[in-house]
Scaffold this motif. Structure first.
Motif, PDB file in Angstrom:
ATOM      1  N   ALA A 372      11.462 -84.391  77.804  1.00 54.48           N
ATOM      2  CA  ALA A 372      10.438 -83.864  78.710  1.00 54.48           C
ATOM      3  C   ALA A 372      11.065 -82.926  79.747  1.00 54.48           C
ATOM      4  CB  ALA A 372       9.712 -85.010  79.403  1.00 54.48           C
ATOM      5  N   ARG A 373      12.222 -83.319  80.279  1.00 52.46           N
ATOM      6  CA  ARG A 373      12.911 -82.445  81.246  1.00 52.46           C
ATOM      7  C   ARG A 373      13.228 -81.092  80.631  1.00 52.46           C
ATOM      8  NH1 ARG A 373      18.126 -81.060  81.788  1.00 52.46           N
ATOM      9  NH2 ARG A 373      18.977 -82.762  80.513  1.00 52.46           N
ATOM     10  N   LEU A 374      13.748 -81.103  79.417  1.00 50.79           N
ATOM     11  CA  LEU A 374      14.150 -79.862  78.763  1.00 50.79           C
ATOM     12  C   LEU A 374      12.940 -79.003  78.396  1.00 50.79           C
ATOM     13  CD1 LEU A 374      16.992 -81.311  76.543  1.00 50.79           C
ATOM     14  CD2 LEU A 374      17.268 -79.673  78.412  1.00 50.79           C
ATOM     15  N   ILE A 375      11.845 -79.639  77.997  1.00 48.60           N
ATOM     16  CA  ILE A 375      10.630 -78.886  77.655  1.00 48.60           C
ATOM     17  C   ILE A 375      10.085 -78.161  78.885  1.00 48.60           C
ATOM     18  CG2 ILE A 375       8.186 -79.182  77.063  1.00 48.60           C
ATOM     19  CD1 ILE A 375       9.066 -81.279  75.012  1.00 48.60           C
ATOM     20  N   ILE A 376      10.029 -78.871  80.013  1.00 47.81           N
ATOM     21  CA  ILE A 376       9.531 -78.263  81.250  1.00 47.81           C
ATOM     22  C   ILE A 376      10.456 -77.138  81.696  1.00 47.81           C
ATOM     23  CG2 ILE A 376       9.054 -78.677  83.693  1.00 47.81           C
ATOM     24  CD1 ILE A 376       8.299 -81.574  82.874  1.00 47.81           C
ATOM     25  N   ALA A 377      11.758 -77.398  81.673  1.00 44.02           N
ATOM     26  CA  ALA A 377      12.727 -76.390  82.117  1.00 44.02           C
ATOM     27  C   ALA A 377      12.688 -75.155  81.221  1.00 44.02           C
ATOM     28  CB  ALA A 377      14.134 -76.993  82.122  1.00 44.02           C
ATOM     29  N   GLU A 378      12.546 -75.371  79.932  1.00 46.11           N
ATOM     30  CA  GLU A 378      12.507 -74.255  78.990  1.00 46.11           C
ATOM     31  C   GLU A 378      11.259 -73.409  79.190  1.00 46.11           C
ATOM     32  OE1 GLU A 378      11.936 -74.760  74.520  1.00 46.11           O
ATOM     33  OE2 GLU A 378      14.099 -74.439  74.651  1.00 46.11           O
ATOM     34  N   ALA A 379      10.132 -74.065  79.461  1.00 45.59           N
ATOM     35  CA  ALA A 379       8.868 -73.348  79.640  1.00 45.59           C
ATOM     36  C   ALA A 379       8.908 -72.448  80.867  1.00 45.59           C
ATOM     37  CB  ALA A 379       7.717 -74.343  79.752  1.00 45.59           C
ATOM     38  N   PHE A 380       9.603 -72.887  81.926  1.00 50.05           N
ATOM     39  CA  PHE A 380       9.644 -72.122  83.171  1.00 50.05           C
ATOM     40  C   PHE A 380      10.990 -71.401  83.364  1.00 50.05           C
ATOM     41  CE2 PHE A 380       6.418 -75.400  83.879  1.00 50.05           C
ATOM     42  CZ  PHE A 380       5.359 -74.625  84.323  1.00 50.05           C
ATOM     43  N   HIS A 381      11.797 -71.369  82.288  1.00 49.90           N
ATOM     44  CA  HIS A 381      13.093 -70.658  82.311  1.00 49.90           C
ATOM     45  C   HIS A 381      13.947 -71.103  83.503  1.00 49.90           C
ATOM     46  CE1 HIS A 381      11.343 -68.096  79.222  1.00 49.90           C
ATOM     47  NE2 HIS A 381      10.310 -67.879  80.017  1.00 49.90           N
ATOM     48  N   PHE A 382      14.078 -72.428  83.632  1.00 49.70           N
ATOM     49  CA  PHE A 382      14.777 -73.015  84.768  1.00 49.70           C
ATOM     50  C   PHE A 382      16.139 -73.519  84.303  1.00 49.70           C
ATOM     51  CE2 PHE A 382      14.679 -76.091  88.483  1.00 49.70           C
ATOM     52  CZ  PHE A 382      14.716 -75.087  89.431  1.00 49.70           C
TER      53      PHE A 382
END
Length: 510
Positions: A372-382
């Motif tokens: 979940a952390r990686l999905i969110i970070a990937e979506a917002f290019h974080f």
């Protein structure tokens, strides 16, 4: 035993032959993988293939192939057919292609893959849907082990806190620091327990219901007036409920969120067959073993041979004052694991039962939060290399998890409600993944039938569940209408695909 032996052979043959066909369709090559080209020491970390296999197996397994198979065994030998055909032709194909597509797209997660092939709207929906599903997984897999551990020492809520602290560490630290070190140990333990039970099956040769023996169905060797089984199956018909009950071990959308984790660690595309297809077949074998020992437990009075006589008498006495409860509520999946392991494997079996019921869900929950952390970070290019950035994403996610957990604890039936909707969400995610893979295969002019058929089937299962099962909306829709609506969604998805396929073909000829 004949159905079990044939099913076991079929799973092994499926890996030997059908996996080669799947690999031939995808055509892996020697290009550098994201583990090499994007190594960051946090999530993109090259690791040995055997270790990746064990992590992948435990990531996708958890208690799924144990609990799901135990509950699915209530439906009788039909569970054999679903595990075998579902695993070979749907689940393992789903896992292989989702992992390999992630590798081809720089280790991207499932929402990004959905967006690349199904469009931006599907990506936006999947971003929310997959994140919420993963948080649900973490919450579901924290409470049940905490309840069990609370029976031995400390308080249940204390264990919830301890497990959440571990989840936070596993979510934030580099993948090879905690997960890469302890997962192989738990994975070997889970496999050893399954193999030990399989050996017991072949040695004891217990009487089991066979696929062709329809008269064996629901023959629990207990007075029917005490079972309440009829009521249970009236509310949870075999189609579609069996196909949601046994998810891990046949097909599970949760796996599509886990395969990218290992896609970031593989050093060669050619190892994908062993890691992705092979881990799913292994999980299918585990589910098959647990479905079989559970059928022995439930059918022909086998439970009376496994459970201590005093416990049986207590159960029978309790049942007289159960207020209409069924055998399902007395023999929950964790209890069946405990009874069978200790009854067949002794004290050592009891230790393995703790691994199966406690460690397995915990080791699925931690990677759920990590995904979940990686999905969110990937979506917002974080960028996730700085620890502060990882905390920035993880803290709100864990606060949402605490909110779900508080609701689950406050509602006496909270766990069951959350689990039911988790099961539907899980298989709905599998639908999206299968359709994504199908579109990819069409675009690459490859054999798309191997995923189109499972896509249509799982779409029908998930839509029918909403209108048939009383766990969803089936308590106010007449059963025939519910099945008719499921058929309608099958035809609708087929028409959508044919229209899209023809439209694409005509554009290419212009």
């Amino acid at each position: 035993m004949v159905s079990f032996a044939l099913s076991l052979i079929a799973l092994l043959l499926g890996y030997v032959f059908y996996s080669r066909l799947v690999v031939k369709v995808f055509q892996p090559d020697d290009r550098p993988t994201p583990a090499v080209t994007m190594a960051d020491g946090i999530d993109y970390v090259p690791m040995p293939t055997w270790k990746i296999f064990m992590i992948q197996f435990l990531n996708i397994a958890g208690t799924g192939p144990i609990f799901g198979a135990i509950m699915g065994a209530w439906y009788g030998p039909a569970a054999y057919l679903w595990i075998v055909f579902g695993c070979i032709f749907a689940g393992a194909v789903h896992d292989y292609f989702s992992g390999m597509l992630s590798m081809r797209h720089g280790g991207r997660d499932i929402p990004e893959l959905v967006g690349a092939y199904l469009g931006k709207k599907a990506k936006a929906f999947m971003l929310f849907f997959a994140t919420f599903l993963l948080v649900m997984v973490g919450v579901v897999f924290v409470f049940s082990p905490a309840l069990i551990l609370g029976d031995y020492c400390l308080n249940t809520l204390v264990w919830v806190g301890i497990i959440f602290v571990y989840y936070l560490l596993a979510t934030l630290l580099p993948i090879d620091k905690i997960i890469g070190k302890i997962y192989p140990i738990f994975g070997f333990s889970l496999l050893f327990m399954a193999v030990a039970l399989m050996v017991c099956l072949f040695i004891k040769q217990p009487r089991l219901p066979e696929v062709w023996d329809s008269a064996a169905a629901f023959n629990f060797n207990v007075p029917q007036s005490m079972l309440g089984v009829k009521n249970y199956f009236e509310h949870n018909p075999l189609f579609p409920c069996l196909f949601l009950t046994i998810a891990c071990g046949a097909i599970s959308g949760f796996h599509a969120t886990q395969s990218p984790l290992m896609a970031r660690c593989l050093k060669s595309e050619k190892h994908g067959r062993v890691v992705f297809y092979g881990a799913m077949i292994t999980e299918g074998v585990v589910a098959l073993i647990w479905a079989t020992v559970s059928m022995y437990f439930f059918y022909y009075g086998g439970w009376k041979q496994v459970v201590d006589a005093n416990v049986v008498n207590d159960f029978l006495n309790q049942y007289q004052h159960a207020g209409g409860k069924t055998l399902v509520q007395f023999f929950s999946a964790p209890k069946v694991v405990e009874y069978i392991c200790t009854g067949w494997l002794g004290i050592f079996g009891g230790i393995l039962a703790v691994f199966g019921v406690v460690a397995a869900p915990i080791t699925s929950g931690d990677t759920a939060f990590r995904s979940a952390r990686l999905i969110i970070a990937e979506a917002f290019h974080f960028n996730q290399k700085p620890i502060s950035n990882r905390l920035f994403v993880a803290i709100p996610m864990f606060l949402m998890a605490f909110g779900l957990l508080a609701w689950q604890i406050a509602d006496p039936n909270g766990f069951n409600k959350l689990w039911n909707w988790f099961g539907w969400s899980n298989q709905t995610l599998a639908c999206f993944t299968l359709w994504t893979i199908t579109v990819y295969l069409v675009q690459e002019k490859k054999c798309f039938w191997m995923t189109l058929i499972p896509s249509l089937f799982m779409t029908t299962v998930c839509s029918t569940f909403l209108f048939v099962s009383t766990q969803a909306f089936g308590d106010w829709i007449p059963r025939p209408w519910g099945y008719a609506l499921g058929l309608f969604f099958l035809l609708l998805s087929l028409v959508w695909f044919i229209t899209w396929y023809r439209g694409r073909a005509s554009q290419q000829h212009v």
